[in-house]
Design a protein around this motif. Structure first.
Motif, PDB file in Angstrom:
ATOM      1  N   ALA A  87       0.837  -1.208   0.000  1.00 19.93           N
ATOM      2  CA  ALA A  87       0.000   0.000   0.000  1.00 19.93           C
ATOM      3  C   ALA A  87       0.868   1.252   0.000  1.00 19.93           C
ATOM      4  CB  ALA A  87      -0.932  -0.001   1.213  1.00 19.93           C
ATOM      5  N   GLU A  88       1.970   1.219   0.730  1.00 21.42           N
ATOM      6  CA  GLU A  88       2.890   2.359   0.768  1.00 21.42           C
ATOM      7  C   GLU A  88       3.583   2.544  -0.580  1.00 21.42           C
ATOM      8  OE1 GLU A  88       5.446   1.535   4.053  1.00 21.42           O
ATOM      9  OE2 GLU A  88       3.900   1.940   5.557  1.00 21.42           O
ATOM     10  N   LEU A  89       3.908   1.434  -1.227  1.00 19.65           N
ATOM     11  CA  LEU A  89       4.513   1.525  -2.558  1.00 19.65           C
ATOM     12  C   LEU A  89       3.535   2.178  -3.537  1.00 19.65           C
ATOM     13  CD1 LEU A  89       6.784   0.773  -4.589  1.00 19.65           C
ATOM     14  CD2 LEU A  89       5.637  -1.432  -4.886  1.00 19.65           C
ATOM     15  N   ILE A  90       2.282   1.757  -3.481  1.00 19.65           N
ATOM     16  CA  ILE A  90       1.261   2.313  -4.366  1.00 19.65           C
ATOM     17  C   ILE A  90       1.025   3.790  -4.069  1.00 19.65           C
ATOM     18  CG2 ILE A  90      -1.204   2.210  -4.940  1.00 19.65           C
ATOM     19  CD1 ILE A  90      -1.021  -0.843  -4.586  1.00 19.65           C
ATOM     20  N   ALA A  91       1.144   4.162  -2.786  1.00 18.78           N
ATOM     21  CA  ALA A  91       0.952   5.559  -2.389  1.00 18.78           C
ATOM     22  C   ALA A  91       2.173   6.417  -2.688  1.00 18.78           C
ATOM     23  CB  ALA A  91       0.621   5.634  -0.904  1.00 18.78           C
TER      24      ALA A  91
END
Length: 427
Positions: free
Chosen positions: A404-408
């Protein structure tokens, strides 16, 4: 995991003063009787149609045959369910019957003594589960839950929007997929719907890319070594970042839930996005949260990555099953037996809410979209349980959080691999 150790100690203490009881039954684990009513708590995630009505009708019919057994239907939205179940388990209790995806999460619950070994109980049942359906709930030769659904994650797409963007056929490779995203954006169409707030839908992309690049062996090795820094996992993150950099998701996706009126499923179901990567339940949730797109809905497997060791005939997926709390009364198994008997389970399959888990049940699939999933599932050459369920809970959560952090845009591909590895090795 730390909460499992705390749970085991708590249960030991509670047992000394009268038992680590289930959330429902009130007869201390004894059998049912005509003079005493037994209440069974049934925790499920059927908050949308058609399963919402399927379960309500099943409960009604069961109680008509067993007037001394009351089934308390506790339907909880997917993400809230996970949180509530974790809190309940930490207290040293388990619901009488509860939804499970199996894998590492269920194994830790079993190791903590919170769920019932149902191996001998179901051996005498007339219904026979397929090997693929029951496998996620079996460890060391024992069975700890029974399946109710099985399927695979794939890409659901809007045929009309694909046609509008000039995409003639579903992409079979990652390069073709990226090109399709670019064509959709050029046509003014949102390529992909994503529930960024929920996190778990995003992990499907990273998981599939790791499978396609490193093959299933890379995942098996990582599970054994607890090391996710293999080049396949880092490259999976880079491929996902390549997609994210194209800004393919709907506006506000980072704050979007999955099945709410403004979430991922509704965005897809209302025709406002061309694709979503989701499991076999997608059509019913699209129609429940949104309007549904009818005949315009199609399905194709996650694309292959050029030069990768995996193929697009290897599937990420699983299903939904039901486990029984260790201290639940016998009536819980009686209801579970009823719920999964062929006559009753066929109703769930025919409704379009689930896919077959019983031998000889395939003809009950009526929905053409689910039939398409079943066709691809039957042709799979390898199968991987969702990574946020296959691994121990802390590792699965880290997969969701890091991806999720990578996508954000707040984490790197290398950082994702490192964070998951550190969590795995700390377990």
């Amino acid at each position: 995991m730390k909460w499992i150790r705390r749970t085991a100690l708590l249960c030991a203490a509670v047992l000394a003063i009268g038992g680590c009881g289930g959330a429902g039954g009130d007869d201390g684990g004894g059998g049912s009787s005509d003079s005493k009513k037994v209440t069974i708590e049934f925790w499920n995630i059927a908050t949308n149609e058609p399963l919402k009505s399927v379960f309500a009708n099943a409960i009604r019919d069961f109680q008509a045959k067993h007037p001394n057994i009351e089934i308390k239907n506790v339907a909880i939205e997917n993400d809230a369910f996970k949180s509530k179940l974790t809190t309940t388990m930490q207290s040293g209790k388990a619901p009488d019957i509860f939804h499970t995806w199996g894998g590492g999460v269920l194994k830790q619950q079993a190791d903590a003594g919170l769920v019932k070994d149902v191996t001998e109980d179901i051996a005498s049942w007339p219904q026979k589960f397929t090997n693929a359906a029951i496998a996620p709930y079996q460890f060391d030769g024992k069975t700890y839950a029974v399946p109710h659904d099985i399927g695979m994650v794939g890409i659901w797409y809007n045929k009309a929007l694909f046609k509008k963007a000039g995409i003639e056929q579903p992409p079979a490779t990652w390069s073709e997929f990226i090109e399709a995203v670019k064509k959709l954006k050029a046509a003014g169409i949102t390529p992909i719907a994503l529930a960024g707030k929920a996190k778990w839908p995003g992990h499907y992309y990273w998981s599939y890319l790791a499978m396609r690049i490193g093959g299933l062996d890379a995942l098996k090795q990582a599970a054994e070594t607890k090391d996710f820094t293999d080049p396949a996992f880092i490259e999976a993150g880079r491929k996902l970042k390549e997609l994210v950099d194209l800004e393919p998701f709907q506006k506000g996706f980072l704050g979007a839930a999955y099945d709410t009126a403004d979430g991922q499923a509704a965005t897809m179901g209302n025709g406002k996005a061309a694709m979503e990567l989701m499991g076999q339940w997608a059509p019913s949730v699209q129609s429940s949260a949104g309007k549904g797109i009818g005949d315009d809905l199609g399905f194709f497997p996650f694309p292959a990555v050029e030069g990768g060791k995996g193929t697009n005939t290897e599937a990420l997926g699983g299903g939904g099953g039901f486990a029984v709390g260790a201290e639940a009364p016998p009536e819980a198994l009686e209801f579970l037996k009823f719920l999964t008997e062929e006559t009753e389970h066929r109703k769930a399959v025919e409704s379009g809410g689930v896919l077959p888990v019983l031998q000889g049940e395939e003809d009950a699939v009526k929905d053409p979209n689910l039939a398409e999933v079943a066709k691809h599932l039957a042709a799979t050459t390898g199968f991987q349980l969702y990574l946020d369920q296959a691994f121990p809970p802390a590792v699965g959560q880290e997969v969701n959080d890091s991806v999720a952090e990578l996508i954000a845009g707040t984490e790197t591909p290398e950082g994702v691999a490192k964070a998951i590895t550190e969590t795995a090795k700390s377990e």
